[in-house]
Write a protein that holds these residues in place. Sequence first.
Motif, short mmCIF file in Angstrom:
data_model
loop_
_atom_site.label_atom_id
_atom_site.label_comp_id
_atom_site.label_asym_id
_atom_site.label_seq_id
_atom_site.Cartn_x
_atom_site.Cartn_y
_atom_site.Cartn_z
N LEU A 192 0.56 -1.05 0.04
CA LEU A 192 0.02 -0.23 -0.01
C LEU A 192 0.88 1.14 0.07
CD1 LEU A 192 -1.18 0.78 3.69
CD2 LEU A 192 -0.10 -1.33 2.97
N VAL A 193 0.35 2.47 -0.68
CA VAL A 193 0.77 3.70 -0.31
C VAL A 193 0.30 4.63 0.17
CG1 VAL A 193 2.06 5.42 -2.28
CG2 VAL A 193 2.06 2.87 -2.85
N THR A 194 0.74 5.29 1.01
CA THR A 194 0.12 6.42 1.80
C THR A 194 0.72 7.69 1.49
OG1 THR A 194 1.38 6.03 3.77
CG2 THR A 194 -0.50 4.89 3.46
N ASP A 195 -0.24 8.80 1.68
CA ASP A 195 0.28 10.31 1.53
C ASP A 195 0.69 10.54 3.00
OD1 ASP A 195 -1.94 10.59 3.09
OD2 ASP A 195 -2.99 11.65 1.52
N ALA A 196 1.01 11.77 3.22
CA ALA A 196 1.77 12.42 4.29
C ALA A 196 0.87 12.49 5.45
CB ALA A 196 2.13 13.79 4.04
N ARG A 197 -0.75 12.42 5.28
CA ARG A 197 -1.55 12.24 6.28
C ARG A 197 -1.74 10.84 6.74
NH1 ARG A 197 -6.01 15.43 2.89
NH2 ARG A 197 -4.94 13.93 1.45
N GLY A 198 -1.37 9.78 5.93
CA GLY A 198 -1.66 8.34 6.32
C GLY A 198 -2.73 7.89 5.60
N ILE A 199 -3.17 8.37 4.52
CA ILE A 199 -4.32 8.23 3.75
C ILE A 199 -3.90 7.00 2.76
CG2 ILE A 199 -6.31 8.52 2.12
CD1 ILE A 199 -6.42 11.19 3.88
N VAL A 200 -4.47 5.78 2.80
CA VAL A 200 -4.15 4.73 1.68
C VAL A 200 -4.74 5.48 0.19
CG1 VAL A 200 -4.39 2.59 0.92
CG2 VAL A 200 -4.22 2.82 3.50
N LEU A 201 -3.55 5.42 -0.72
CA LEU A 201 -3.78 5.97 -2.01
C LEU A 201 -3.90 4.81 -3.07
CD1 LEU A 201 -1.73 9.17 -2.18
CD2 LEU A 201 -4.18 9.10 -1.30
N VAL A 202 -3.21 3.92 -2.73
CA VAL A 202 -2.80 3.03 -4.07
C VAL A 202 -2.61 1.69 -3.02
CG1 VAL A 202 -1.58 1.78 -6.04
CG2 VAL A 202 -1.84 4.33 -5.54
N ALA A 203 -3.25 0.60 -3.18
CA ALA A 203 -3.06 -0.79 -2.50
C ALA A 203 -3.38 -1.98 -3.26
CB ALA A 203 -4.08 -0.48 -1.20
N SER A 204 -2.74 -2.90 -2.90
CA SER A 204 -3.08 -4.28 -3.60
C SER A 204 -4.62 -4.83 -3.17
CB SER A 204 -2.02 -5.44 -3.03
OG SER A 204 -1.93 -5.39 -1.71
N ASP A 205 -4.85 -4.38 -2.08
CA ASP A 205 -6.37 -4.84 -1.83
C ASP A 205 -7.31 -3.55 -2.05
OD1 ASP A 205 -8.65 -5.45 -0.62
OD2 ASP A 205 -7.91 -6.53 1.35
N PRO A 206 -8.05 -3.55 -3.03
CA PRO A 206 -8.97 -2.62 -3.02
C PRO A 206 -9.65 -2.01 -2.08
CG PRO A 206 -9.02 -4.09 -5.08
CD PRO A 206 -8.39 -4.66 -3.91
N ALA A 207 -9.95 -2.90 -1.02
CA ALA A 207 -10.97 -2.58 0.02
C ALA A 207 -10.22 -1.57 1.20
CB ALA A 207 -11.35 -3.70 0.81
N TRP A 208 -8.88 -1.61 0.79
CA TRP A 208 -8.06 -0.63 1.74
C TRP A 208 -7.84 0.84 1.18
CZ3 TRP A 208 -2.97 -3.52 4.15
CH2 TRP A 208 -3.55 -4.66 4.99
N ARG A 209 -8.15 0.97 0.17
CA ARG A 209 -8.07 2.37 -0.61
C ARG A 209 -8.85 3.46 0.07
NH1 ARG A 209 -9.83 1.57 -6.07
NH2 ARG A 209 -8.10 0.42 -6.27
N PHE A 210 -8.33 4.67 0.54
CA PHE A 210 -8.60 5.63 1.21
C PHE A 210 -9.07 5.31 2.52
CE2 PHE A 210 -10.56 6.66 -3.49
CZ PHE A 210 -9.61 7.19 -3.45
N ARG A 211 -8.29 4.39 3.25
CA ARG A 211 -8.34 4.11 4.47
C ARG A 211 -7.28 4.79 5.17
NH1 ARG A 211 -11.14 -1.31 6.40
NH2 ARG A 211 -11.36 -0.29 8.16
N THR A 212 -7.01 4.74 6.47
CA THR A 212 -5.80 5.55 7.08
C THR A 212 -5.15 4.47 7.77
OG1 THR A 212 -7.33 6.14 8.92
CG2 THR A 212 -7.08 7.77 7.09
N LEU A 213 -3.98 5.07 8.12
CA LEU A 213 -3.13 4.17 9.00
C LEU A 213 -3.46 4.64 10.80
CD1 LEU A 213 0.40 4.39 7.64
CD2 LEU A 213 -1.21 2.53 7.56
N ALA A 214 -4.11 5.81 10.82
CA ALA A 214 -4.14 6.22 12.15
C ALA A 214 -5.63 6.85 12.05
CB ALA A 214 -3.34 6.89 12.79
N ALA A 215 -6.36 7.20 13.05
CA ALA A 215 -7.66 7.91 12.98
C ALA A 215 -7.14 9.51 12.77
CB ALA A 215 -8.46 7.89 14.07
N LEU A 216 -7.88 9.82 11.71
CA LEU A 216 -8.11 11.65 11.24
C LEU A 216 -8.78 12.16 12.28
CD1 LEU A 216 -7.89 11.13 7.52
CD2 LEU A 216 -5.95 11.65 9.03
N ASP A 217 -8.64 13.27 12.59
CA ASP A 217 -9.48 14.18 13.22
C ASP A 217 -10.37 14.79 12.60
OD1 ASP A 217 -8.42 16.54 11.69
OD2 ASP A 217 -6.85 16.68 13.27
N ALA A 218 -11.66 15.32 13.00
CA ALA A 218 -12.76 15.71 12.08
C ALA A 218 -12.48 16.78 11.50
CB ALA A 218 -13.95 16.03 13.29
#
Length: 433
Positions: A192-218
């Motif tokens: 998986l590839v994440t941006d500086a915010r920890g949001i998953v942009l590209v992933a081998s598992d499509p279900a992981w796309r646009f999820r995060t490594l840690a919870a984002l604030d509101a």
Amino acid sequence: MRGALQWLLLGLCVLAMLAATWAGGRVAERWALADLRRTARATLTIQAGALHTEMQRQSALPLALAADPEIAAVLRPDAGAGLADRVSARLAEVAGATGAAVIYVIRPDGLTVAASNAASGRSFVGNNYAFRPYFRAAVAEGSGSQFALGTVSGRPGLYLARRVGEGVGVVVVKVEFDGVEAAWREVRERVLVTDARGIVLVASDPAWRFRTLAALDAAARDRSREALEFGDAPLDPLPLHPAGDDLVRLGRGAAPAQLMLMLDAPVRDTDWRIRTLTPIAAAVERERTQGRVIALLATGLVCLGLGTLIGRRARTQARLAEEGARRIELEARVSERTRELSAANDRLREEILERARSEAERERLGRELAQAGRLAALGQFAASMAHEINQPLAAIRSYADNTGILVRRGRVDDAAENVAAIGRLVERIGGLT
């Protein structure tokens, strides 16, 4: 007294075998993890290089298109409808040749005037993209990029924008990573590839796309939705739980958590990071079992040898106390027992030699695997160089075709400008070579 000593020795042997089994399992586990880390690190380096090569190959396309005089002409207020159709058709050919998802041209007010998908049902022509950060960055700074979900196609991708002339407009190339993700799904690691915010942009598992490594604030969620980056994706955190150092546990609902080795590396020229998740349970358990068996056998042999030596000493003392008449018979028995011990020692040495040969074979296979990894990296480097050369060649072909048209129309100055552009591209190919 002798019976109590025997029981004591037996208890000590059992304790020694248990301790050796535990220690052997721990040592084998550390060795297995070290091997997995080396292999996963090599895989991560290869995947990061392949992703950077794909992005670098596409990043040259907006720069080349921004210098195209026909694209600059279609952005002028007096451009005719026929010119926009011709540019759209040409952009479709370029997109097909380069593998770009879509290429489109935007006026300074954000309105799209030509696009490679103009003939499709999801044409970008007529859409306004002034709200996109990549457009605003290209207008202000000359270039911009953004990974986002398409508002028309609904497909995620990396948008690469380049300003045309002095504020004439912007040309945008969208790059999708479906091929990269498909290749990642062929390996055992999760990538998986994440941006500086920890949001998953590209992933081998499509279900992981646009999820995060840690919870984002509101606030971060609201900013993402206002920029229409990822549509209505909930941006929920992935079920990854730290398990010490570079180990994590991957939980899947009611299923037991799976222990994974997670390594990461930066993606060059971006603020992204690429991560691999390697399952380790099976490999570690296999090595741990082997280590325990080897330690148990070695300790058992030591205890057996110790017991044999103690028993022989007791029997020797008993035989020395016997009458001289049985001394000859006693010596014969001792000699026979000595031969048996020598045979046992020979067998033990053979087992040790076999173990050494197995270790040597394992090291040889490791070296061959490392060599294969290096050859794979060289192959990917050669492929990237071929892509880098094919790009300006395609541009040369396009300029040459346009030059012929301009000459037939009598537009000699424009044709001369195209010839000069061809010269610059040839110099670029020479520099690459």
